[in-house]
Design an enzyme around this catalytic site. Sequence first.
Site, mmCIF file in Angstrom:
data_model
loop_
_atom_site.group_PDB
_atom_site.id
_atom_site.type_symbol
_atom_site.label_atom_id
_atom_site.label_comp_id
_atom_site.label_asym_id
_atom_site.label_seq_id
_atom_site.Cartn_x
_atom_site.Cartn_y
_atom_site.Cartn_z
ATOM 1 N N ARG A 172 -3.671 4.786 -4.340
ATOM 2 C CA ARG A 172 -2.450 3.997 -4.173
ATOM 3 C C ARG A 172 -1.394 4.445 -5.168
ATOM 4 N NH1 ARG A 172 -4.783 -2.128 -3.020
ATOM 5 N NH2 ARG A 172 -6.194 -1.404 -1.388
ATOM 6 N N ALA A 220 -15.513 -9.070 7.632
ATOM 7 C CA ALA A 220 -15.348 -7.799 6.911
ATOM 8 C C ALA A 220 -14.888 -8.102 5.494
ATOM 9 C CB ALA A 220 -14.332 -6.918 7.618
ATOM 10 N N TRP A 243 0.824 -1.196 0.000
ATOM 11 C CA TRP A 243 0.000 0.000 0.000
ATOM 12 C C TRP A 243 0.869 1.262 0.000
ATOM 13 C CZ3 TRP A 243 -2.865 -3.428 3.761
ATOM 14 C CH2 TRP A 243 -3.971 -4.029 3.143
ATOM 15 N N GLN A 268 -13.710 1.705 -3.453
ATOM 16 C CA GLN A 268 -13.948 0.440 -2.752
ATOM 17 C C GLN A 268 -15.272 0.542 -2.005
ATOM 18 O OE1 GLN A 268 -10.620 -0.469 -0.136
ATOM 19 N NE2 GLN A 268 -9.605 -1.630 -1.774
ATOM 20 N N VAL A 291 -7.389 -9.630 9.542
ATOM 21 C CA VAL A 291 -8.396 -10.713 9.578
ATOM 22 C C VAL A 291 -7.709 -12.041 9.906
ATOM 23 C CG1 VAL A 291 -10.134 -9.762 8.014
ATOM 24 C CG2 VAL A 291 -8.180 -10.993 7.074
ATOM 25 N N HIS A 344 -7.258 2.198 1.472
ATOM 26 C CA HIS A 344 -8.408 1.288 1.418
ATOM 27 C C HIS A 344 -9.504 1.864 2.316
ATOM 28 C CE1 HIS A 344 -6.348 -1.269 4.869
ATOM 29 N NE2 HIS A 344 -6.207 0.016 5.031
HETATM 30 C C1 YSA Z 1 -9.633 -7.364 3.368
HETATM 31 C C2 YSA Z 1 -10.096 -7.927 4.531
HETATM 32 C C3 YSA Z 1 -11.063 -7.263 5.241
HETATM 33 O O1 YSA Z 1 -11.515 -7.803 6.435
HETATM 34 C C4 YSA Z 1 -11.617 -6.090 4.810
HETATM 35 C C5 YSA Z 1 -11.136 -5.496 3.622
HETATM 36 C C6 YSA Z 1 -10.171 -6.153 2.925
HETATM 37 C C7 YSA Z 1 -9.644 -5.548 1.674
HETATM 38 C C8 YSA Z 1 -8.388 -4.723 1.901
HETATM 39 N N1 YSA Z 1 -8.654 -3.536 2.653
HETATM 40 C C9 YSA Z 1 -7.847 -4.340 0.548
HETATM 41 O O2 YSA Z 1 -7.819 -3.179 0.177
HETATM 42 N N2 YSA Z 1 -7.458 -5.376 -0.181
HETATM 43 S S1 YSA Z 1 -6.922 -5.245 -1.692
HETATM 44 O O3 YSA Z 1 -5.727 -4.447 -1.712
HETATM 45 O O4 YSA Z 1 -6.741 -6.571 -2.218
HETATM 46 O O5 YSA Z 1 -8.028 -4.477 -2.492
HETATM 47 C C10 YSA Z 1 -9.368 -4.926 -2.473
HETATM 48 C C11 YSA Z 1 -9.938 -4.925 -3.876
HETATM 49 O O6 YSA Z 1 -9.759 -3.652 -4.463
HETATM 50 C C12 YSA Z 1 -9.222 -5.876 -4.813
HETATM 51 O O7 YSA Z 1 -9.748 -7.170 -4.688
HETATM 52 C C13 YSA Z 1 -9.520 -5.277 -6.161
HETATM 53 O O8 YSA Z 1 -10.810 -5.648 -6.580
HETATM 54 C C14 YSA Z 1 -9.529 -3.807 -5.859
HETATM 55 N N3 YSA Z 1 -8.244 -3.173 -6.196
HETATM 56 C C15 YSA Z 1 -7.079 -3.291 -5.563
HETATM 57 N N4 YSA Z 1 -6.148 -2.533 -6.120
HETATM 58 C C16 YSA Z 1 -6.761 -1.892 -7.159
HETATM 59 C C17 YSA Z 1 -8.099 -2.305 -7.198
HETATM 60 N N5 YSA Z 1 -8.953 -1.845 -8.132
HETATM 61 C C18 YSA Z 1 -8.479 -0.956 -9.014
HETATM 62 N N6 YSA Z 1 -7.203 -0.498 -9.032
HETATM 63 C C19 YSA Z 1 -6.316 -0.932 -8.122
HETATM 64 N N7 YSA Z 1 -5.096 -0.457 -8.129
#
Ligand code: YSA
Length: 344
Positions: free
Chosen positions: A201, A312, A156, A215, A258, A175
């Site tokens: 990001r 979550a 991140w 998100q 988690v 996020h």
């Molecule tokens: C995980 C567990 C929890 O209990 C609650 C929330 C989460 C998610 C965590 N906060 C998170 O941000 N995970 S992630 O980095 O994998 O991003 C979540 C989703 O955002 C991804 O599955 C994807 O669908 C989307 N995403 C991630 N990076 C992105 C993106 N969409 C567009 N552009 C990007 N750069």
Amino acid sequence: MLKELEELKTKAVSELDGIDNLGDLEKWRVRYLGRKGSLTTVLRGLGTLSVEERRTVGAVANELKATLESGLQQKQEALKTQNLVDTIEQTRIDVTLPGYPVSIGRLHPTTRTLREVCSVFSSMGFQVVEGPEVEWDYYNFEALNIPQDHPARDMWATFWVDTEGAGRSRLLRTHTSPMQIRLMEKTRPPVRAVVPGKVYRYEATDATHEFMFYQVEGLAVDKGITMGDLKGTLFEFARRLFGAERKARFRCDYFPFVEPGVEMAIDCFVCQGAGCRLCSNTGWIEILGAGMVHPDVLRRVDYDPDVYTGFAFGMGVERIPLLKYGIDDIRLFYSNDLRFLKQF
Ligand code: YSA
């Protein structure tokens, strides 16, 4: 002298007939009736004539003056009326012509998706709340079990707003998960909420990654909540949004906040799971990360993990229309190309 007056009359009347604008009419007036005009000069010269001649010539000259003055007045009125008619002609509006079409605005595909997602979760009893985009390091990382120097911060790497020191720095949130903490700090269980919003990001963009995207976070905490509830909720969500024929996959994943953690993916619409550029040859497009809320996170907000459990999730909003409408590049959403946006 009488002959001269007769010629002057013929010339003046014929010129007057040919005049078609007020400018030329004024010049005509000056030429014949002005202070140094032809007729005025004749009238001034009457004094040099004998009494007899003066009587005859004077009468004819005065009659001519009256003729020219009345001709002038009539011409003036005629030209003014003509001017008015011309103006009306030029400014006339044809009320029978069709009007200009009013282009009707439409909702951006991201807004439509956000509303759709929130409405599915609302129907399952989740409330919708929003939170700040500029977030404290504490909420974005520390309170989610991501202390300074934790390797999870690397994925991140982000936009810092200021850096005052441990836990007190601010950043554009990476996020929507910080809202889990803010929500639980303010409420006692049961909690059921979804949080839509923008995240940022420091990301190398590609067909499925933007540096700013949306998100929707989800959080449910209560007595007796299990992984089965998480799976049931998310599979029902996927069924309602993508239809029963699309495949959804749950796989183990790691998030420090988690235990256990999962990711959910939907089969790629382009290759139907066979593997292509969009899905990086995996056949699946990840849409969210999720899991059971870590006991340390619950303790941090004064929830007893022996009494309460919760799940979550955090989903990438743009990935949903990507999958639903067959869009093969996420960067199209924010490049402001009307040819793309008008399709929705
Ligand atoms: C995980 C567990 C929890 O209990 C609650 C929330 C989460 C998610 C965590 N906060 C998170 O941000 N995970 S992630 O980095 O994998 O991003 C979540 C989703 O955002 C991804 O599955 C994807 O669908 C989307 N995403 C991630 N990076 C992105 C993106 N969409 C567009 N552009 C990007 N750069």
